[in-house]
Motif scaffolding. Sequence first.
Motif, PDB file in Angstrom:
ATOM      1  N   ASP A   1       0.810  -1.220   0.000  1.00 54.99           N
ATOM      2  CA  ASP A   1       0.000   0.000   0.000  1.00 54.99           C
ATOM      3  C   ASP A   1       0.845   1.271   0.000  1.00 54.99           C
TER       4      ASP A   1
ATOM      5  N   HIS B   1       2.254 -13.411  -3.717  1.00 60.46           N
ATOM      6  CA  HIS B   1       1.010 -12.821  -3.215  1.00 60.46           C
ATOM      7  C   HIS B   1       1.098 -11.294  -3.204  1.00 60.46           C
ATOM      8  N   SER B   2       2.226 -10.763  -2.752  1.00 54.97           N
ATOM      9  CA  SER B   2       2.384  -9.300  -2.718  1.00 54.97           C
ATOM     10  C   SER B   2       2.446  -8.713  -4.119  1.00 54.97           C
TER      11      SER B   2
ATOM     12  N   LYS C   1      -0.890  -8.219  -5.697  1.00 54.29           N
ATOM     13  CA  LYS C   1      -1.599  -7.028  -5.217  1.00 54.29           C
ATOM     14  C   LYS C   1      -1.193  -5.785  -5.998  1.00 54.29           C
TER      15      LYS C   1
END
Length: 802
Positions: A526, A567-568, A571
């Motif tokens: 993020d 997984h990251s 995103k």
Amino acid sequence: MGDFNTNLLIPNSSRTRKLLHLVQSASLHVLPLQPTHHNKNGEDTWLDLILTSNPSLVSSHGQLDAPGFSHHDLIFLSYILKPPKPKPMFQFRRAFARMNGEQLKRDAFDIDWSPLQEASTVDDKVNIFNNVVTKLYDTHAPVRRVKLKRPPAPWMNSEIQKAMRQRDRAFRKFKKNRSEDNWAFFKTARNRCNQMIRNAKRRHILHNISSSSSADIWKFLRTLGIGKPAHSDLPNTIGLDELNCHFSTVPMLDSLTKCQTVNYLAGLTRPNITPFVFTPVDSEEIKKIILSIKSKAVGCDNISRHMILSALDQLLPAISHIVNFSLSSCMFPSLWRKAYVRPLPKVPNPSLPGHFRPISILPFLSKVLEACVHKQFSQFVYQNCLISPFQSGFRPGHSTVTALLKVTDDIRRGMEDTKVTTLVLIDFSNAFNTVSHEILLSILSNLMVSCEVLEWFSSYLRGRQQSVRAGDSASGWCDLAAGVPQGGILSPLLFSVFINFITTKLQCAYHLYADDLQLYCRSSVDSISDAIEELNRDLEVIKNWSDRFGVAVNPTKCQAIIVGSPHSLRKLDGLAVPPVIFNNTVIPFSSEVKDLGLHVDACLDWRKQITSVSQKVTGTLRSLYRLKNFLPAHIKAMLVQSLIFPIIDYADVCYYDLNADLLNKLDRLLNNCIRFVFNLRKYDHISKHRLLLKWLPIRQRRALRALTTLFSFLEKPSSPLYLMSEIKFLSSGHNKNLRSTNNRLLRCPSHRSGLIHSSFFVQAISLWNALPLDVRMATSRFSFKVKTREYIRKKLAESPQH
């Protein structure tokens, strides 16, 4: 070429991916073709392939229809196999082979060195020394003009020549009278001659390979046509003077910017340390340095290493006098500031000056003087911590592997915390050649280098000249207005001191290896925009440093990558990731980058790295197979250990977390090496042969490498501090005198994920703690390695699988 039964027109199929990966691992290339298999009731397919190791040698290839004969096209290839034809050339060589060494030493002992000692300048002393040594060798080993028509056959002798004449006479006799007796006599003479030639070649190859370094072995193999071809001649379109002008012309800082930078450096606070001054160097130390320098290149003074070593004890007092006089008079000899430059091509078919890189050849004794200064100055720099701890270039105990180990471990720590790491690799253009002398001297002054030593460094840097040399031709001399000497022993240390100022204002994590700068920042998915913004601020700092210090960055050759867990990274697909920008140029993100020879991909799965290792090993083995019938097994084993094991072992501790599939691939490469050593076929079992060689399987070999690397970190006082923070003894956490205080057990780094658990530090420390105490207590790296290998071999023999 042939039918591989895999349709390459479907690029995303699993069969196509596996086949192309196999081809790439073998360092081969697929030549493009149209569909080669024609179906009446379906689409055409491309099943027939042409594979080649060197596409540049393919003059033409293609396919032809074969109606009524086959559904497959006929494929063809025309390959260029042109044996090199050497041109006759003349060389001037000293007749060292005819030299009487004892008489040379007696005459050298009688030399009167008083004129040299009475000379008032270091230049006069060097000239007197050169004249005396040249006159000495003109008497004992005069220069002779030698014509080389073709490369000599060093294995040839009089017996072989006699056998060749007998063979030729027998063949002529058979041509006159084609009887069975004459044919049998000729075959006997021919076979005997061929056997003698093969045996002579074997002895010659064995002699040149058995006692050489890896570099010398490759140099010898190239004389046999094995490995990379020799450097091509300069094209007629490029003149030597034009090339020298290109090499010596570098972008220069304008005088105003240079003056501002020098004034800025003069205003900085100086460290509170004792100023650096030279100390006299004794003769024994100079002798050790002379023996340690292995370069055989002859500089512009025509004094070679062989000429010095042949009468070293007799010449040593004069050399020591010149070295110490240079240090005390603060002058570097003018003649030793001249360098011949050898242009080496960077591309297969060079046609422009930019297609060459310069290799400088300095006088041998200039390197001796540089080595004396380097020993004193490096001790001053490292003892006073004047260089960033994250500079790993050319310093004791540090290497590219330690630098990569630090960066990859930081990336893994970020992945364990579900963070991604944005890594930027900065490429400096021609960095060593663009160092401003005035700025470098100002930096040295700021680091408490005394005025006398500063004057010596000024003399060392300024007034340098170079001439491009190719064969017997040479260009004129060009002045060098900037840069640290290419090929100089002091140059890497001086450049490290120069570039160190770039690190003082960086906010992100970084690591330097000479002029290779790695800049990276960890962040959550993020907050990746904030991380890239921080990187861009540091890139702006680097841009400002570049403008003020005169070392340019080439943004088109810089690389950027985002590394994280799958997984990251998934995103990130839906996010608008801001670009990495240097000087208004976007550095695009790549899925894989090459960092100090290590292929780093976005997920750290290391497939590209293993593919690269496989390509290099396969290519090297392919070259060595030409010698398989000329060498005994123990020499072929030595070749594998010298030329192939360094490829497999390089930076292996940085990717210790390989999966089983990739480890099996490395194991197959080792098996191929064993098959080469013993001339085994593809499906022959190699277990008993591995035992004969005492080689470990890949998993045990990597464990031994990890333990030996860990032992080196523990025992070397100069080991990198950035790695030693991860290595702690269990006894270091308390002051109690327990029985476990002296057992040398290590504390395992804290971790939560399997990613860190399979990394170097955790696995190496776990292996270390499992070793017997007598192994952990080894006093030297060699004894530790021997004991550890025996321990691993014993455990391997006891395992049920074995």
